[in-house]
Enzyme design. Structure first.
Site, mmCIF file in Angstrom:
data_model
loop_
_atom_site.group_PDB
_atom_site.id
_atom_site.type_symbol
_atom_site.label_atom_id
_atom_site.label_comp_id
_atom_site.label_asym_id
_atom_site.label_seq_id
_atom_site.Cartn_x
_atom_site.Cartn_y
_atom_site.Cartn_z
ATOM 1 N N ASP A 1 0.818 -1.211 0.000
ATOM 2 C CA ASP A 1 0.000 0.000 0.000
ATOM 3 C C ASP A 1 0.852 1.260 0.000
ATOM 4 O O ASP A 1 2.034 1.237 0.350
ATOM 5 C CB ASP A 1 -0.962 0.011 1.185
ATOM 6 C CG ASP A 1 -0.252 0.118 2.530
ATOM 7 O OD1 ASP A 1 0.755 -0.592 2.722
ATOM 8 O OD2 ASP A 1 -0.717 0.904 3.390
ATOM 9 N N GLU B 1 0.109 -1.210 5.622
ATOM 10 C CA GLU B 1 1.162 -0.775 6.541
ATOM 11 C C GLU B 1 1.035 0.711 6.850
ATOM 12 O O GLU B 1 1.276 1.138 7.984
ATOM 13 C CB GLU B 1 2.540 -1.065 5.931
ATOM 14 C CG GLU B 1 3.711 -0.874 6.880
ATOM 15 C CD GLU B 1 4.307 0.533 6.862
ATOM 16 O OE1 GLU B 1 5.188 0.812 7.683
ATOM 17 O OE2 GLU B 1 3.869 1.355 6.022
#
Length: 397
Positions: A75, A168
């Site tokens: 991400d 994350e």
């Protein structure tokens, strides 16, 4: 496909996470990259590559001896969009301003770290998006190392465990991480910057949500009665230590930081984060906030204050000190590649912090990328390639 082409391919895929979502992963778009990675891992000989129901990729390359883990996250950060990323390569950077578009310029004046990359090739944005090198450069480095090992089957290497995590950037990268599926003795995240950096000290972190309910009355009739919830939050902020924020914080210093304020005169919410390498100092910041709320509650008895403070992650340093094997091996690989290892503080978080607490000691390596989370992000190709060499030397026997 060479490693930098892989990175550019990954960077063009939208994978932005969403901190308001309650699903895992928080956005479906992250699965687009994760699905591609499973396919590519299998092509590189990691035949057991899977994408689990929580959006985590796991794969293994059999070898000999220790099981060494490699991790990166798919991400990207929320501050600037990653839709329509259009990477551009600047060959042999000469120190001049890099015009990203009509509005934004990447200059050495504003970003002095560019002095360290003279005569190197850089990947930059077009000024409209972030680049996504955090952490797609980490993914591409891992894939580049695996590709090299496939092309050179004569190289003996340790057993390699790979994982790619979602979310994350919103602090949920390891929410569903499975140590058994990972199956490693120790590991590394590739989520930093300089190629000679080995990060094993990171912030202790807490998230703070303050909900305030004031007294709502028509402003024309508010004399002595209307107590504005937004102004109460402003009063709370002004009561905090003024020089204890990111603007005045550096190196091993912590801070409080406000992320968001929303609401109206009756009800309002403020979201903060607290950070410090020293847990006692972090707890002191939380204590200061509680004391301010106690004073405001006494001062405004007709108002309501709800302060919620929750732990996010811990400093990994104590766990690495108990098992320094990955630190020693990383230092050796960095020296072998002509660099001097530097043990740096991560002024942020990493999946490796939580993995270390879970029992898988996981320090952090660089990616050769800088200015993360914004449109001025850039990647140094020479440093990026050097990190592929370092990872290969880490897993070599």
């Amino acid at each position: 496909m060479n490693a930098i082409d892989r990175f550019i391919e990954y960077a063009k895929i939208n994978t932005q996470s969403d901190d308001k979502s309650e699903t895992s992963p928080s956005t479906k778009c992250q699965l687009d990259l994760s699905t591609l990675l499973v396919k590519q891992l299998k092509e590189l000989g990691l035949k057991d590559a899977i994408l689990d129901e929580f959006g985590v990729v796991y794969a293994h390359l059999p070898g000999e001896g220790e099981k060494i883990g490699l991790n990166a996250h798919v991400d990207t950060a929320l501050e600037v969009t990653d839709i329509g990323v259009n990477p551009r390569i600047i060959n042999n950077y000469n120190g001049e301003d890099i015009i990203l578009n009509d509005k934004y310029t990447l200059s050495m004046t504003h970003f002095p770290s560019l002095k360290n990359h003279l005569c190197h090739d850089l990947v930059v944005t077009d000024g409209n998006t972030l680049l996504g090198a955090d952490d797609k450069a980490g993914i591409a480095i891992i894939m580049g190392a695996l590709s090299y090992l496939k092309e050179h089957p004569e190289i003996k290497h340790h057993n390699i465990s790979v994982s790619f995590t979602p979310d994350e950037e919103i602090g949920r990268g390891t929410a569903h991480f499975d140590l058994k599926k990972m199956d490693a003795d120790y590991a590394y995240t590739l989520d930093g910057s300089a190629p000679n950096g080995v990060d094993y000290q990171n912030f202790n972190a807490q998230a703070v949500v303050l909900n305030v309910e004031g007294v709502s009355v028509h402003p024309g009739e508010g004399k002595g009665k209307l107590i504005n919830a937004l102004l109460l939050i402003n009063e709370f902020i002004n009561a905090l230590p003024k020089h204890d924020n990111p603007y005045h914080s550096d190196f091993n210093e912590g801070y409080w930081h406000i992320n968001d304020i929303y609401g109206n005169s009756e009800k309002a919410t403020a979201e903060f984060i607290l950070r410090d390498f020293d847990k006692k100092k972090l707890d002191k910041r939380a204590s200061i906030m509680r004391n301010v709320i106690a004073k405001l509650t006494k001062k405004y008895p007709h108002c309501h204050f709800d302060l919620n403070i929750r732990d996010q992650y811990e400093n990994m340093e104590p766990f690495v000190k108990k098992d320094p094997r990955p630190l020693i091996k990383a230092d050796e690989a960095i020296k072998k590649n002509g660099l001097t290892p530097v043990h740096t503080h991560i002024r942020g978080g990493t999946d490796g912090a939580t993995m270390s607490k879970m029992g898988l000691v996981t320090p952090n390596l660089g990616t050769g990328s800088y200015n993360h989370h914004g449109r001025f992000e850039y990647l140094d190709i020479q440093e990026f390639n050097k990190l592929i060499d370092i990872v290969i030397d880490i897993v070599k026997i």
